[in-house]
Design a protein around this motif. Sequence first.
Motif, PDB file in Angstrom:
ATOM      1  N   ALA A  18       0.746  -1.074  -0.208  1.00 29.45           N
ATOM      2  CA  ALA A  18       0.013   0.464   0.176  1.00 29.45           C
ATOM      3  C   ALA A  18       1.045   1.113   0.086  1.00 29.45           C
ATOM      4  N   ALA A  19       1.956   1.928   0.793  1.00 34.61           N
ATOM      5  CA  ALA A  19       2.794   2.381   0.802  1.00 34.61           C
ATOM      6  C   ALA A  19       3.451   2.601  -0.829  1.00 34.61           C
ATOM      7  N   VAL A  20       4.260   1.869  -1.484  1.00 33.47           N
ATOM      8  CA  VAL A  20       4.723   1.516  -2.341  1.00 33.47           C
ATOM      9  C   VAL A  20       3.258   2.409  -3.284  1.00 33.47           C
ATOM     10  N   ASN A  21       1.917   1.535  -3.599  1.00 33.44           N
ATOM     11  CA  ASN A  21       1.179   2.270  -4.355  1.00 33.44           C
ATOM     12  C   ASN A  21       1.046   3.463  -4.422  1.00 33.44           C
ATOM     13  N   ASN A  22       0.886   4.010  -3.002  1.00 29.96           N
ATOM     14  CA  ASN A  22       0.233   5.557  -2.975  1.00 29.96           C
ATOM     15  C   ASN A  22       1.809   6.639  -3.643  1.00 29.96           C
ATOM     16  N   LYS A  23       2.613   6.031  -2.783  1.00 29.17           N
ATOM     17  CA  LYS A  23       4.176   6.849  -2.908  1.00 29.17           C
ATOM     18  C   LYS A  23       4.393   6.768  -4.635  1.00 29.17           C
ATOM     19  N   MET A  24       4.167   6.253  -4.926  1.00 27.83           N
ATOM     20  CA  MET A  24       4.136   5.974  -6.655  1.00 27.83           C
ATOM     21  C   MET A  24       3.555   6.543  -6.814  1.00 27.83           C
ATOM     22  N   ASN A  25       1.535   6.473  -6.949  1.00 24.21           N
ATOM     23  CA  ASN A  25       0.808   7.673  -7.245  1.00 24.21           C
ATOM     24  C   ASN A  25       1.779   9.293  -7.600  1.00 24.21           C
ATOM     25  N   GLY A  26       2.042   9.128  -5.846  1.00 20.06           N
ATOM     26  CA  GLY A  26       2.036  10.626  -5.548  1.00 20.06           C
ATOM     27  C   GLY A  26       3.238  11.057  -6.060  1.00 20.06           C
ATOM     28  N   LEU A  27       4.054  11.034  -6.984  1.00 19.07           N
ATOM     29  CA  LEU A  27       5.416  11.116  -8.092  1.00 19.07           C
ATOM     30  C   LEU A  27       4.450  12.206  -8.874  1.00 19.07           C
ATOM     31  N   VAL A  30       2.569  11.936  -1.257  1.00 23.32           N
ATOM     32  CA  VAL A  30       1.563  14.082  -0.943  1.00 23.32           C
ATOM     33  C   VAL A  30       2.339  14.684   0.076  1.00 23.32           C
ATOM     34  N   GLY A  31       2.033  13.736   1.403  1.00 18.91           N
ATOM     35  CA  GLY A  31       2.689  14.963   2.506  1.00 18.91           C
ATOM     36  C   GLY A  31       1.961  14.730   3.872  1.00 18.91           C
ATOM     37  N   ASN A  32       1.880  14.725   4.057  1.00 18.50           N
ATOM     38  CA  ASN A  32       0.374  15.336   5.573  1.00 18.50           C
ATOM     39  C   ASN A  32       0.816  16.168   6.273  1.00 18.50           C
ATOM     40  N   PRO A  33       0.708  17.506   5.968  1.00 21.37           N
ATOM     41  CA  PRO A  33      -0.537  18.654   7.362  1.00 21.37           C
ATOM     42  C   PRO A  33      -1.181  18.392   7.433  1.00 21.37           C
ATOM     43  N   ILE A  34      -1.403  18.098   8.815  1.00 26.20           N
ATOM     44  CA  ILE A  34      -2.502  17.124   9.158  1.00 26.20           C
ATOM     45  C   ILE A  34      -3.652  17.320   8.814  1.00 26.20           C
ATOM     46  N   ALA A  35      -4.261  18.850   8.793  1.00 32.51           N
ATOM     47  CA  ALA A  35      -5.311  19.246   9.215  1.00 32.51           C
ATOM     48  C   ALA A  35      -6.081  19.925   7.517  1.00 32.51           C
ATOM     49  N   ALA A  36      -5.186  20.074   6.447  1.00 33.31           N
ATOM     50  CA  ALA A  36      -4.566  20.277   5.454  1.00 33.31           C
ATOM     51  C   ALA A  36      -4.765  18.740   4.062  1.00 33.31           C
ATOM     52  N   ALA A  37      -4.414  18.265   4.737  1.00 29.01           N
ATOM     53  CA  ALA A  37      -4.405  16.412   3.930  1.00 29.01           C
ATOM     54  C   ALA A  37      -5.719  16.603   3.853  1.00 29.01           C
ATOM     55  N   GLY A  38      -6.353  16.184   4.635  1.00 29.45           N
ATOM     56  CA  GLY A  38      -7.955  15.499   3.983  1.00 29.45           C
ATOM     57  C   GLY A  38      -8.614  16.647   2.830  1.00 29.45           C
ATOM     58  N   HIS A  78       2.434  14.225  -8.290  1.00 32.46           N
ATOM     59  CA  HIS A  78       1.421  15.099  -8.348  1.00 32.46           C
ATOM     60  C   HIS A  78       2.401  16.302  -8.019  1.00 32.46           C
ATOM     61  N   PRO A  79       2.130  17.495  -8.334  1.00 40.04           N
ATOM     62  CA  PRO A  79       2.727  18.715  -8.629  1.00 40.04           C
ATOM     63  C   PRO A  79       3.243  19.094  -7.634  1.00 40.04           C
ATOM     64  N   ALA A  80       2.070  18.848  -5.846  1.00 39.93           N
ATOM     65  CA  ALA A  80       2.188  19.268  -4.439  1.00 39.93           C
ATOM     66  C   ALA A  80       2.624  18.160  -3.477  1.00 39.93           C
ATOM     67  N   SER A  81       3.322  17.074  -4.626  1.00 40.42           N
ATOM     68  CA  SER A  81       4.241  16.807  -3.060  1.00 40.42           C
ATOM     69  C   SER A  81       5.717  16.868  -3.185  1.00 40.42           C
ATOM     70  N   GLN A  82       6.112  16.461  -1.684  1.00 43.43           N
ATOM     71  CA  GLN A  82       7.594  16.758  -1.042  1.00 43.43           C
ATOM     72  C   GLN A  82       7.983  15.426  -1.458  1.00 43.43           C
ATOM     73  N   PHE A  83       8.198  14.565  -2.499  1.00 38.87           N
ATOM     74  CA  PHE A  83       8.521  13.410  -2.934  1.00 38.87           C
ATOM     75  C   PHE A  83       8.895  13.331  -4.320  1.00 38.87           C
ATOM     76  N   ARG A  84       9.890  13.200  -4.159  1.00 36.96           N
ATOM     77  CA  ARG A  84      10.613  12.571  -6.064  1.00 36.96           C
ATOM     78  C   ARG A  84      10.821  11.895  -6.208  1.00 36.96           C
ATOM     79  N   ASP A  85      11.387  10.759  -5.215  1.00 37.52           N
ATOM     80  CA  ASP A  85      12.087   9.405  -5.211  1.00 37.52           C
ATOM     81  C   ASP A  85      11.471   7.676  -5.314  1.00 37.52           C
ATOM     82  N   GLU A  86      11.353   7.414  -6.467  1.00 38.79           N
ATOM     83  CA  GLU A  86      10.790   6.127  -6.611  1.00 38.79           C
ATOM     84  C   GLU A  86      10.313   5.157  -5.418  1.00 38.79           C
TER      85      GLU A  86
END
Length: 387
Positions: free
Chosen positions: A168-177, A333-341, A179-187
């Motif tokens: 599940a982590a891999v599914n979501n992290k790969m989708n996030g790559l 994408v990231g988890n700024p708590i209130a903004a994430a939802g 997303h222009p707002a994501s703080q991740f860029r590595d597979e």
Amino acid sequence: MKMRKVAIVGAGLTKFVRRALETPKELSYEATKTALDSCGLRLEDIDCVAHGTAPDAFDGIHQNGEYMVDGCGGWNKPTMRVYVGGATGVHAIVHGWHHVASGMFDTCLVVCEEKMSSAMPHAQGFFLTIFDAITERALHPNLLWIFALEMNRYMNRYGYTKEDMALAAVNNKMNGLKHPASQFRDEVTVEDVLNSEIMAYPVSRLDVSPVSDGAAAVVLAAEPVARRITDKPVWIEGVGWTLDTAYWATRDLYYPRYLDTAARMAYDMAGIREPAKQINIAEPYDPFDYKALHHMEGLQLSPRGKTVELLRDGHFARDGNLPMCPSGGLLGVGNPIAAAGTMKVCELFWQLRGEADERQVPGNPRLGVAQAWGDLMQVSSVVVVGI
């Protein structure tokens, strides 16, 4: 009481980052302006504001709601702060929906923000006093500790492994790559997740979403106003929310019954009888990889104990039968708590309008569900949207 139809007509998002240079007000302003610009409105077109942040300690400002009022466009307008921990980002939209659906206001701006990097030495430290002072606090629990208990219970109930959760982590992290707002860029691979640092067994570092700063906003409008603003309104078809007991040790943690109740409330309002067949896109709340799967079951989108099998079969891939977290979610994408939802609802808005660029799911999605979860594993808020 007859409720009016309410649509989302605009959405905006800041980039999610580890340490933002902007202040909380500036982050809120950026999301607010982006959302208003997206639908051609100005602040004077907005009747009221629903604003969400999690504990004051995250932004490092006591009475943060009052401090944030001008950053989120609420100055001299009817403004209310919403706070139910991690569930805030979806709950604030439920709150805004009530304002408009009731007929009290024609438009509502919903703005949610979090700057977790302001919490020193770490945001987890501010949760040490949320536990019952008599029955629990003497055991020195923290949130990561009790989430590890929940993950362990969920895995043992169905015979799942850490590798299953890492999928599940891999599914979501790969989708996030994408997303222009994501703080991740590595597979990230399953092996990366399994080999990352153990934080509280069975939770490893890459099972968990990161500490993030960011803000998100949506503009809500009553039906006649929405149809004047845009020819592509995304309707809020159903809302649901519930709070379970704060005494988490008295519950069987393998199943999120708080979400079961909230989801059924939202589906009843939307007229959905078979959510696994009728919902086209799901954005379950995923601060941990196991929670994405746990919440898919609570949302009635997967049979209990069959979710890993469906994940392995590609059912929840972006091009699968029921895409799960095409945004990348909190893990990707990231988890700024209130903004994430709120970010999750923004994603559904763009997906249903066919505006999600590289993240666009195939076909012609017409219904999506977003959900958030918080406090002592007890709160859930659900929004169903459609076109």
